[in-house]
Write an enzyme that holds these catalytic residues in place. Structure first.
Site, PDB file in Angstrom:
ATOM      1  N   GLU A 119       0.800  -1.226   0.000  1.00  0.00           N
ATOM      2  CA  GLU A 119       0.000   0.000   0.000  1.00  0.00           C
ATOM      3  C   GLU A 119       0.835   1.279   0.000  1.00  0.00           C
ATOM      4  O   GLU A 119       0.817   2.051   0.967  1.00  0.00           O
ATOM      5  CB  GLU A 119      -0.964  -0.003   1.194  1.00  0.00           C
ATOM      6  CG  GLU A 119      -1.890  -1.206   1.223  1.00  0.00           C
ATOM      7  CD  GLU A 119      -2.874  -1.178   2.402  1.00  0.00           C
ATOM      8  OE1 GLU A 119      -2.795  -0.263   3.227  1.00  0.00           O
ATOM      9  OE2 GLU A 119      -3.718  -2.084   2.481  1.00  0.00           O
ATOM     10  N   GLU A 172      -5.481  -8.625   0.764  1.00  0.00           N
ATOM     11  CA  GLU A 172      -6.176  -8.305   2.017  1.00  0.00           C
ATOM     12  C   GLU A 172      -7.645  -8.043   1.711  1.00  0.00           C
ATOM     13  O   GLU A 172      -7.961  -7.373   0.732  1.00  0.00           O
ATOM     14  CB  GLU A 172      -5.628  -7.027   2.681  1.00  0.00           C
ATOM     15  CG  GLU A 172      -4.253  -7.148   3.251  1.00  0.00           C
ATOM     16  CD  GLU A 172      -3.779  -5.862   3.919  1.00  0.00           C
ATOM     17  OE1 GLU A 172      -4.620  -5.040   4.345  1.00  0.00           O
ATOM     18  OE2 GLU A 172      -2.553  -5.680   3.986  1.00  0.00           O
TER      19      GLU A 172
HETATM   20  O1  IFM Z   1      -4.313  -3.295   9.208  1.00  0.00           O
HETATM   21  C1  IFM Z   1      -4.249  -2.753   7.923  1.00  0.00           C
HETATM   22  C2  IFM Z   1      -3.089  -3.329   7.147  1.00  0.00           C
HETATM   23  O2  IFM Z   1      -1.884  -3.163   7.812  1.00  0.00           O
HETATM   24  C3  IFM Z   1      -2.982  -2.654   5.800  1.00  0.00           C
HETATM   25  N1  IFM Z   1      -4.243  -2.680   5.118  1.00  0.00           N
HETATM   26  C4  IFM Z   1      -5.428  -2.285   5.818  1.00  0.00           C
HETATM   27  C5  IFM Z   1      -5.506  -3.023   7.148  1.00  0.00           C
HETATM   28  C6  IFM Z   1      -6.767  -2.591   7.919  1.00  0.00           C
HETATM   29  O3  IFM Z   1      -6.738  -1.233   8.162  1.00  0.00           O
END
Ligand code: IFM
Length: 448
Positions: free
Chosen positions: A167, A352
Protein backbone atom coordinates in the site's frame (compact mmCIF):
# COMPACT_ATOMS: atom_id res chain seq x y z
CA UNK A 1 -23.85 -30.79 -12.21
CA UNK A 2 -21.57 -27.77 -12.07
CA UNK A 3 -20.80 -26.23 -8.69
CA UNK A 4 -21.56 -22.50 -9.03
CA UNK A 5 -18.96 -21.22 -6.57
CA UNK A 6 -16.05 -23.50 -7.30
CA UNK A 7 -12.75 -21.59 -7.46
CA UNK A 8 -9.94 -22.48 -9.91
CA UNK A 9 -7.58 -25.32 -9.05
CA UNK A 10 -4.49 -24.08 -7.27
CA UNK A 11 -6.33 -21.02 -5.95
CA UNK A 12 -4.48 -19.83 -2.85
CA UNK A 13 -6.60 -19.60 0.28
CA UNK A 14 -4.74 -17.38 2.67
CA UNK A 15 -4.72 -15.07 5.61
CA UNK A 16 -2.54 -12.00 6.06
CA UNK A 17 -0.72 -10.19 8.86
CA UNK A 18 2.21 -7.79 9.03
CA UNK A 19 5.32 -7.78 11.17
CA UNK A 20 4.75 -4.80 13.45
CA UNK A 21 1.07 -5.63 13.88
CA UNK A 22 1.54 -9.15 15.21
CA UNK A 23 5.12 -10.04 16.06
CA UNK A 24 5.84 -8.15 19.28
CA UNK A 25 9.42 -8.21 20.64
CA UNK A 26 10.36 -5.40 18.23
CA UNK A 27 13.90 -5.05 19.59
CA UNK A 28 14.63 -8.72 20.23
CA UNK A 29 17.78 -10.47 19.06
CA UNK A 30 19.50 -7.31 17.92
CA UNK A 31 16.69 -5.78 15.84
CA UNK A 32 16.81 -2.03 15.22
CA UNK A 33 13.75 0.10 16.08
CA UNK A 34 11.30 1.06 13.35
CA UNK A 35 9.34 4.25 12.79
CA UNK A 36 6.32 2.46 14.25
CA UNK A 37 8.20 1.63 17.42
CA UNK A 38 9.09 5.27 17.75
CA UNK A 39 5.64 6.55 16.75
CA UNK A 40 3.69 4.26 19.06
CA UNK A 41 5.95 5.26 21.94
CA UNK A 42 5.20 8.94 21.30
CA UNK A 43 2.35 10.02 23.59
CA UNK A 44 -0.87 10.89 21.82
CA UNK A 45 -0.16 9.09 18.56
CA UNK A 46 -2.00 5.78 19.16
CA UNK A 47 -5.35 5.13 20.84
CA UNK A 48 -4.89 4.23 24.52
CA UNK A 49 -1.11 4.56 24.14
CA UNK A 50 -0.97 1.04 22.67
CA UNK A 51 2.30 -0.15 21.17
CA UNK A 52 3.48 -3.20 19.25
CA UNK A 53 5.84 -4.22 22.08
CA UNK A 54 3.92 -7.46 22.64
CA UNK A 55 1.07 -7.41 20.09
CA UNK A 56 0.20 -11.08 19.37
CA UNK A 57 3.62 -12.32 20.45
CA UNK A 58 3.82 -14.03 17.07
CA UNK A 59 7.61 -13.69 17.18
CA UNK A 60 7.66 -16.31 19.91
CA UNK A 61 4.40 -18.14 19.18
CA UNK A 62 4.66 -18.48 15.42
CA UNK A 63 4.81 -22.29 15.56
CA UNK A 64 1.48 -22.49 17.36
CA UNK A 65 0.06 -19.92 14.94
CA UNK A 66 1.22 -21.97 11.97
CA UNK A 67 -0.48 -25.01 13.52
CA UNK A 68 -3.66 -22.96 13.76
CA UNK A 69 -3.36 -21.96 10.12
CA UNK A 70 -3.05 -25.60 9.23
CA UNK A 71 -6.11 -26.44 11.29
CA UNK A 72 -8.06 -23.84 9.31
CA UNK A 73 -6.82 -25.37 6.06
CA UNK A 74 -4.98 -22.26 4.85
CA UNK A 75 -2.80 -22.78 1.82
CA UNK A 76 -1.05 -19.40 1.98
CA UNK A 77 0.17 -17.08 4.73
CA UNK A 78 0.93 -13.51 3.79
CA UNK A 79 3.34 -11.99 6.31
CA UNK A 80 5.83 -9.16 6.15
CA UNK A 81 9.48 -8.96 7.05
CA UNK A 82 10.59 -6.28 9.50
CA UNK A 83 13.42 -4.50 7.72
CA UNK A 84 15.06 -3.55 11.03
CA UNK A 85 15.26 -7.16 12.23
CA UNK A 86 17.37 -8.01 9.20
CA UNK A 87 19.33 -4.75 8.91
CA UNK A 88 19.16 -2.97 12.29
CA UNK A 89 20.60 0.25 10.87
CA UNK A 90 18.58 -0.11 7.67
CA UNK A 91 21.72 -0.55 5.57
CA UNK A 92 24.98 -2.41 5.92
CA UNK A 93 25.33 -4.98 8.68
CA UNK A 94 23.04 -8.02 8.46
CA UNK A 95 21.61 -9.29 11.74
CA UNK A 96 21.73 -13.05 11.34
CA UNK A 97 19.36 -13.68 14.25
CA UNK A 98 16.68 -11.51 12.65
CA UNK A 99 17.04 -13.31 9.35
CA UNK A 100 16.89 -16.64 11.18
CA UNK A 101 13.46 -15.79 12.57
CA UNK A 102 12.06 -15.55 9.05
CA UNK A 103 13.92 -18.72 8.03
CA UNK A 104 12.24 -20.57 10.88
CA UNK A 105 8.83 -19.09 10.06
CA UNK A 106 9.13 -19.98 6.39
CA UNK A 107 10.38 -23.46 7.29
CA UNK A 108 7.43 -24.05 9.60
CA UNK A 109 5.02 -22.89 6.91
CA UNK A 110 6.57 -25.14 4.28
CA UNK A 111 6.43 -28.08 6.65
CA UNK A 112 2.73 -27.39 7.19
CA UNK A 113 2.14 -27.23 3.43
CA UNK A 114 1.37 -23.50 3.56
CA UNK A 115 2.74 -21.14 0.91
CA UNK A 116 4.84 -18.33 2.42
CA UNK A 117 3.73 -15.08 0.71
CA UNK A 118 6.25 -12.49 1.84
CA UNK A 119 5.96 -8.72 1.78
CA UNK A 120 9.22 -6.80 2.05
CA UNK A 121 7.81 -3.52 3.35
CA UNK A 122 4.67 -3.15 5.42
CA UNK A 123 5.28 0.32 6.90
CA UNK A 124 8.00 -0.35 9.50
CA UNK A 125 10.95 1.61 8.12
CA UNK A 126 14.05 1.39 10.32
CA UNK A 127 14.26 4.56 12.44
CA UNK A 128 17.89 4.93 11.42
CA UNK A 129 16.69 5.50 7.85
CA UNK A 130 13.97 7.89 8.95
CA UNK A 131 16.74 9.92 10.54
CA UNK A 132 18.22 10.19 7.05
CA UNK A 133 14.96 11.45 5.52
CA UNK A 134 13.14 8.13 5.20
CA UNK A 135 11.01 7.83 2.08
CA UNK A 136 11.72 11.44 1.12
CA UNK A 137 15.42 10.68 0.54
CA UNK A 138 16.03 9.45 -3.03
CA UNK A 139 18.72 7.10 -1.70
CA UNK A 140 15.95 4.99 -0.18
CA UNK A 141 15.53 3.16 -3.50
CA UNK A 142 19.04 1.74 -3.22
CA UNK A 143 18.69 1.02 0.50
CA UNK A 144 15.51 -0.92 -0.19
CA UNK A 145 16.98 -2.89 -3.08
CA UNK A 146 19.98 -3.88 -0.95
CA UNK A 147 17.71 -5.03 1.88
CA UNK A 148 15.51 -6.92 -0.57
CA UNK A 149 18.56 -8.59 -2.05
CA UNK A 150 19.58 -9.95 1.37
CA UNK A 151 16.20 -11.63 1.64
CA UNK A 152 16.13 -12.92 -1.90
CA UNK A 153 19.49 -14.56 -1.37
CA UNK A 154 18.52 -16.01 1.98
CA UNK A 155 14.98 -17.18 1.25
CA UNK A 156 14.18 -17.35 -2.45
CA UNK A 157 14.63 -21.11 -2.36
CA UNK A 158 11.66 -21.32 0.01
CA UNK A 159 9.53 -18.26 -0.73
CA UNK A 160 7.74 -18.32 -4.08
CA UNK A 161 5.88 -15.01 -3.73
CA UNK A 162 7.57 -11.71 -2.97
CA UNK A 163 5.64 -8.47 -2.73
CA UNK A 164 7.81 -5.35 -2.67
CA UNK A 165 5.61 -2.75 -0.94
CA UNK A 166 2.33 -2.89 0.89
CA UNK A 167 0.00 0.00 0.00
CA UNK A 168 2.36 2.77 -1.12
CA UNK A 169 -0.59 5.17 -1.11
CA UNK A 170 -1.00 4.73 2.64
CA UNK A 171 2.73 5.15 3.25
CA UNK A 172 2.66 8.52 1.51
CA UNK A 173 -0.82 9.75 2.38
CA UNK A 174 -0.91 8.57 6.01
CA UNK A 175 2.77 9.01 6.78
CA UNK A 176 3.71 12.22 4.97
CA UNK A 177 0.57 14.06 3.79
CA UNK A 178 -1.91 13.83 6.67
CA UNK A 179 0.39 12.41 9.33
CA UNK A 180 -1.96 10.03 11.15
CA UNK A 181 0.54 7.22 10.60
CA UNK A 182 4.30 7.01 11.15
CA UNK A 183 6.41 9.02 10.69
CA UNK A 184 3.57 11.50 11.20
CA UNK A 185 4.51 14.32 8.84
CA UNK A 186 2.12 16.78 7.24
CA UNK A 187 3.69 18.12 4.08
CA UNK A 188 2.45 17.82 0.49
CA UNK A 189 5.95 18.16 -0.94
CA UNK A 190 7.27 15.35 1.22
CA UNK A 191 4.27 13.20 0.33
CA UNK A 192 4.89 13.56 -3.38
CA UNK A 193 8.60 12.86 -2.98
CA UNK A 194 7.75 9.79 -0.91
CA UNK A 195 5.34 8.53 -3.60
CA UNK A 196 7.96 8.73 -6.30
CA UNK A 197 10.70 7.28 -4.11
CA UNK A 198 8.45 4.39 -3.12
CA UNK A 199 8.00 3.49 -6.74
CA UNK A 200 11.71 3.92 -7.44
CA UNK A 201 12.37 1.55 -4.54
CA UNK A 202 9.82 -0.92 -5.88
CA UNK A 203 11.49 -0.90 -9.32
CA UNK A 204 14.96 -1.23 -7.81
CA UNK A 205 13.88 -4.26 -5.78
CA UNK A 206 12.29 -5.86 -8.86
CA UNK A 207 15.58 -5.35 -10.70
CA UNK A 208 17.55 -6.88 -7.83
CA UNK A 209 15.20 -9.82 -7.96
CA UNK A 210 15.37 -10.26 -11.71
CA UNK A 211 19.12 -10.59 -11.38
CA UNK A 212 18.75 -14.09 -9.96
CA UNK A 213 15.28 -14.62 -8.45
CA UNK A 214 13.51 -17.85 -9.24
CA UNK A 215 9.95 -17.26 -8.22
CA UNK A 216 7.48 -14.40 -8.48
CA UNK A 217 7.64 -10.72 -7.58
CA UNK A 218 4.85 -8.17 -7.46
CA UNK A 219 3.40 -5.13 -5.77
CA UNK A 220 0.50 -4.78 -3.30
CA UNK A 221 -1.82 -1.78 -3.61
CA UNK A 222 -4.98 -0.84 -1.78
CA UNK A 223 -7.78 0.06 -4.16
CA UNK A 224 -10.93 1.89 -3.28
CA UNK A 225 -13.18 2.33 -6.30
CA UNK A 226 -14.56 5.86 -6.43
CA UNK A 227 -18.13 6.65 -7.39
CA UNK A 228 -19.60 10.14 -7.83
CA UNK A 229 -22.08 11.40 -5.25
CA UNK A 230 -24.09 12.94 -8.10
CA UNK A 231 -23.91 13.41 -11.85
CA UNK A 232 -22.90 17.07 -11.39
CA UNK A 233 -19.77 17.76 -13.46
CA UNK A 234 -18.03 19.05 -10.30
CA UNK A 235 -18.64 15.76 -8.49
CA UNK A 236 -17.56 13.74 -11.51
CA UNK A 237 -14.31 15.70 -11.64
CA UNK A 238 -13.77 15.29 -7.89
CA UNK A 239 -14.29 11.55 -8.28
CA UNK A 240 -11.69 11.43 -11.04
CA UNK A 241 -9.21 13.40 -8.89
CA UNK A 242 -9.56 11.10 -5.93
CA UNK A 243 -9.34 7.99 -8.12
CA UNK A 244 -6.19 9.44 -9.68
CA UNK A 245 -4.40 9.95 -6.39
CA UNK A 246 -5.49 6.77 -4.67
CA UNK A 247 -6.00 4.16 -7.37
CA UNK A 248 -4.18 5.23 -10.50
CA UNK A 249 -0.99 6.96 -9.36
CA UNK A 250 0.93 3.90 -8.22
CA UNK A 251 -0.43 1.42 -10.75
CA UNK A 252 0.00 3.82 -13.66
CA UNK A 253 3.63 4.32 -12.66
CA UNK A 254 4.33 0.63 -12.03
CA UNK A 255 2.54 -0.80 -15.04
CA UNK A 256 2.17 2.00 -17.60
CA UNK A 257 5.18 4.18 -16.79
CA UNK A 258 3.19 7.40 -16.45
CA UNK A 259 1.25 9.47 -13.93
CA UNK A 260 -2.41 10.55 -14.00
CA UNK A 261 -3.07 13.86 -15.74
CA UNK A 262 -5.06 15.27 -12.83
CA UNK A 263 -2.23 15.37 -10.30
CA UNK A 264 0.29 18.06 -11.36
CA UNK A 265 -2.32 20.82 -11.04
CA UNK A 266 -3.36 19.61 -7.59
CA UNK A 267 0.16 19.55 -6.22
CA UNK A 268 1.36 22.69 -7.98
CA UNK A 269 4.97 23.47 -7.10
CA UNK A 270 5.27 20.29 -5.05
CA UNK A 271 4.90 18.19 -8.21
CA UNK A 272 8.42 17.18 -9.33
CA UNK A 273 9.74 18.59 -12.60
CA UNK A 274 11.07 15.15 -13.51
CA UNK A 275 7.82 13.29 -12.72
CA UNK A 276 7.34 11.98 -16.25
CA UNK A 277 10.90 10.72 -16.47
CA UNK A 278 10.74 9.01 -13.08
CA UNK A 279 7.40 7.39 -13.92
CA UNK A 280 8.79 6.09 -17.20
CA UNK A 281 11.82 4.69 -15.39
CA UNK A 282 9.90 2.64 -12.82
CA UNK A 283 7.65 0.64 -15.13
CA UNK A 284 8.38 -3.08 -14.75
CA UNK A 285 6.84 -6.38 -15.79
CA UNK A 286 5.26 -7.84 -12.67
CA UNK A 287 4.56 -11.50 -12.02
CA UNK A 288 1.50 -10.57 -9.99
CA UNK A 289 -0.40 -7.73 -8.48
CA UNK A 290 -1.77 -7.89 -4.95
CA UNK A 291 -4.99 -6.01 -4.29
CA UNK A 292 -6.20 -4.98 -0.85
CA UNK A 293 -9.88 -4.13 -0.85
CA UNK A 294 -12.04 -2.99 2.04
CA UNK A 295 -14.54 -0.35 0.90
CA UNK A 296 -15.49 2.20 -1.74
CA UNK A 297 -15.50 6.00 -1.77
CA UNK A 298 -18.52 8.05 -2.83
CA UNK A 299 -17.03 11.43 -3.64
CA UNK A 300 -18.16 15.02 -3.98
CA UNK A 301 -16.45 18.23 -4.94
CA UNK A 302 -15.12 20.03 -1.87
CA UNK A 303 -12.86 23.04 -2.48
CA UNK A 304 -11.73 22.99 1.18
CA UNK A 305 -10.48 19.40 1.16
CA UNK A 306 -6.93 19.95 -0.01
CA UNK A 307 -5.05 18.89 -1.99
CA UNK A 308 -7.62 16.82 -3.87
CA UNK A 309 -10.64 19.09 -3.41
CA UNK A 310 -12.78 16.00 -2.96
CA UNK A 311 -14.45 14.55 0.08
CA UNK A 312 -16.26 11.40 0.92
CA UNK A 313 -20.04 11.33 1.32
CA UNK A 314 -21.21 9.08 4.14
CA UNK A 315 -23.75 6.52 2.92
CA UNK A 316 -26.49 6.82 5.53
CA UNK A 317 -28.40 3.60 5.99
CA UNK A 318 -25.67 1.43 4.46
CA UNK A 319 -23.86 -1.07 6.68
CA UNK A 320 -20.49 0.09 8.03
CA UNK A 321 -17.75 -1.71 9.92
CA UNK A 322 -16.40 -0.69 13.30
CA UNK A 323 -13.71 1.42 11.63
CA UNK A 324 -16.42 3.36 9.77
CA UNK A 325 -15.92 1.81 6.34
CA UNK A 326 -19.00 1.11 4.23
CA UNK A 327 -19.56 -2.57 3.44
CA UNK A 328 -19.75 -2.66 -0.37
CA UNK A 329 -18.88 -6.05 -1.89
CA UNK A 330 -19.72 -4.93 -5.43
CA UNK A 331 -16.71 -2.61 -5.16
CA UNK A 332 -14.42 -5.64 -5.08
CA UNK A 333 -15.86 -6.90 -8.35
CA UNK A 334 -15.62 -3.41 -9.80
CA UNK A 335 -12.00 -2.90 -8.89
CA UNK A 336 -10.87 -6.36 -10.05
CA UNK A 337 -12.52 -5.87 -13.44
CA UNK A 338 -11.21 -2.27 -13.62
CA UNK A 339 -7.65 -3.52 -13.10
CA UNK A 340 -8.05 -6.12 -15.82
CA UNK A 341 -9.50 -3.61 -18.26
CA UNK A 342 -6.97 -0.87 -17.58
CA UNK A 343 -3.77 -2.82 -17.01
CA UNK A 344 -4.26 -6.07 -18.90
CA UNK A 345 -3.85 -9.62 -17.76
CA UNK A 346 -1.41 -9.49 -14.85
CA UNK A 347 -2.21 -12.35 -12.43
CA UNK A 348 -4.09 -10.96 -9.43
CA UNK A 349 -4.21 -11.97 -5.79
CA UNK A 350 -6.48 -10.44 -3.20
CA UNK A 351 -3.82 -9.81 -0.58
CA UNK A 352 -6.18 -8.31 2.02
CA UNK A 353 -9.92 -8.18 2.57
CA UNK A 354 -11.74 -8.18 5.86
CA UNK A 355 -13.66 -6.23 8.45
CA UNK A 356 -13.26 -4.80 11.95
CA UNK A 357 -16.14 -5.51 14.30
CA UNK A 358 -16.30 -5.52 18.07
CA UNK A 359 -16.63 -9.18 18.95
CA UNK A 360 -19.08 -10.42 21.54
CA UNK A 361 -17.62 -12.33 24.50
CA UNK A 362 -17.01 -16.03 24.02
CA UNK A 363 -19.92 -18.27 25.02
CA UNK A 364 -18.77 -21.80 25.79
CA UNK A 365 -15.57 -21.12 23.86
CA UNK A 366 -17.41 -19.83 20.78
CA UNK A 367 -17.14 -16.28 19.45
CA UNK A 368 -20.03 -15.56 17.19
CA UNK A 369 -19.23 -12.80 14.66
CA UNK A 370 -22.04 -12.99 12.11
CA UNK A 371 -21.28 -9.56 10.63
CA UNK A 372 -17.75 -10.65 9.72
CA UNK A 373 -19.09 -13.94 8.32
CA UNK A 374 -21.50 -11.95 6.16
CA UNK A 375 -18.75 -9.59 5.05
CA UNK A 376 -16.47 -12.45 4.01
CA UNK A 377 -19.22 -14.41 2.30
CA UNK A 378 -20.32 -11.49 0.14
CA UNK A 379 -16.79 -10.47 -0.78
CA UNK A 380 -15.83 -14.03 -1.69
CA UNK A 381 -18.91 -14.21 -3.87
CA UNK A 382 -17.91 -10.94 -5.54
CA UNK A 383 -14.41 -12.33 -6.11
CA UNK A 384 -15.91 -15.40 -7.71
CA UNK A 385 -18.10 -13.26 -9.97
CA UNK A 386 -14.95 -11.47 -11.11
CA UNK A 387 -13.32 -14.80 -11.98
CA UNK A 388 -16.42 -15.79 -13.91
CA UNK A 389 -16.15 -12.45 -15.75
CA UNK A 390 -12.65 -13.37 -16.90
CA UNK A 391 -10.39 -11.88 -14.20
CA UNK A 392 -7.23 -13.93 -13.61
CA UNK A 393 -7.63 -14.03 -9.83
CA UNK A 394 -5.42 -16.66 -8.25
CA UNK A 395 -5.81 -16.26 -4.53
CA UNK A 396 -7.53 -14.57 -1.60
CA UNK A 397 -6.11 -13.53 1.78
CA UNK A 398 -8.39 -12.53 4.58
CA UNK A 399 -7.24 -9.62 6.74
CA UNK A 400 -6.48 -10.79 9.24
CA UNK A 401 -5.51 -14.13 10.64
CA UNK A 402 -5.35 -12.64 14.13
CA UNK A 403 -6.77 -9.62 15.88
CA UNK A 404 -3.80 -7.29 15.98
CA UNK A 405 -2.30 -3.83 16.37
CA UNK A 406 -4.40 -1.68 14.05
CA UNK A 407 -1.85 1.14 13.72
CA UNK A 408 -3.09 4.45 15.17
CA UNK A 409 -6.20 2.65 16.49
CA UNK A 410 -4.01 0.36 18.58
CA UNK A 411 -5.82 -2.76 19.74
CA UNK A 412 -9.25 -1.11 19.71
CA UNK A 413 -10.21 -2.55 16.31
CA UNK A 414 -10.43 -6.28 15.77
CA UNK A 415 -10.02 -7.65 12.23
CA UNK A 416 -9.08 -11.24 13.05
CA UNK A 417 -10.84 -14.46 12.14
CA UNK A 418 -9.03 -15.63 15.26
CA UNK A 419 -9.66 -13.75 18.48
CA UNK A 420 -6.63 -12.80 20.57
CA UNK A 421 -7.00 -12.26 24.29
CA UNK A 422 -4.14 -9.80 24.73
CA UNK A 423 -3.87 -10.46 28.47
CA UNK A 424 -3.25 -14.19 28.08
CA UNK A 425 -2.37 -14.47 24.35
CA UNK A 426 -5.01 -17.15 24.10
CA UNK A 427 -6.28 -17.64 20.54
CA UNK A 428 -9.93 -18.54 19.87
CA UNK A 429 -11.10 -19.24 16.36
CA UNK A 430 -14.17 -17.08 15.69
CA UNK A 431 -17.23 -18.26 13.79
CA UNK A 432 -15.77 -16.38 10.80
CA UNK A 433 -12.63 -18.52 11.06
CA UNK A 434 -14.75 -21.67 11.05
CA UNK A 435 -16.74 -20.31 8.13
CA UNK A 436 -13.56 -19.55 6.17
CA UNK A 437 -12.24 -23.04 6.90
CA UNK A 438 -15.44 -24.44 5.41
CA UNK A 439 -15.07 -22.26 2.32
CA UNK A 440 -11.53 -23.56 1.89
CA UNK A 441 -12.49 -27.19 2.46
CA UNK A 442 -15.34 -26.95 -0.05
CA UNK A 443 -13.22 -24.91 -2.47
CA UNK A 444 -15.89 -22.25 -2.39
CA UNK A 445 -18.89 -24.51 -2.94
CA UNK A 446 -20.42 -23.61 0.43
CA UNK A 447 -20.78 -20.00 -0.73
CA UNK A 448 -23.75 -21.02 -2.87
O1 IFM B 1 -4.31 -3.30 9.21
C1 IFM B 1 -4.25 -2.75 7.92
C2 IFM B 1 -3.09 -3.33 7.15
O2 IFM B 1 -1.88 -3.16 7.81
C3 IFM B 1 -2.98 -2.65 5.80
N1 IFM B 1 -4.24 -2.68 5.12
C4 IFM B 1 -5.43 -2.29 5.82
C5 IFM B 1 -5.51 -3.02 7.15
C6 IFM B 1 -6.77 -2.59 7.92
O3 IFM B 1 -6.74 -1.23 8.16
Amino acid sequence: MSIPFRFPDGFLWGAATSAYQVEGSPLADGAGPSIWHRFSHTPGRVTDGDTGDVACDHYRRFRADVALMRELGLTSYRFSVAWGRVLPEGTGRVNQKGLDFYRRLVGALREAGIEPFATLYHWDLPSALDDRGGWTNPDVAGWFADYADVLFRALDGEVRFWATLNEPWVVSDGGYLFGGLAPGHHDAGEAVRASFNLMRAHAAAVDAYRADGRHAIGLVVNLEPKYPASERPEDLAATARSAAEMNRLYLDMALLGRTPDELPALFGEAWPADAAAVAASVRRELDFLGINYYTRGVMRDDPDALPYRASRVHQDGAPHTDIGWEVFPQGLFDCLTWVKNRYGDVPLYITENGAAYPDPPAVAGVIDDPLRVGYLREHLRAAHRAIAAGVDLRGYHVWSLLDNFEWNHGFSKRFGIVHVDYATQRRTVKASGRFYAEVIASHGACLA
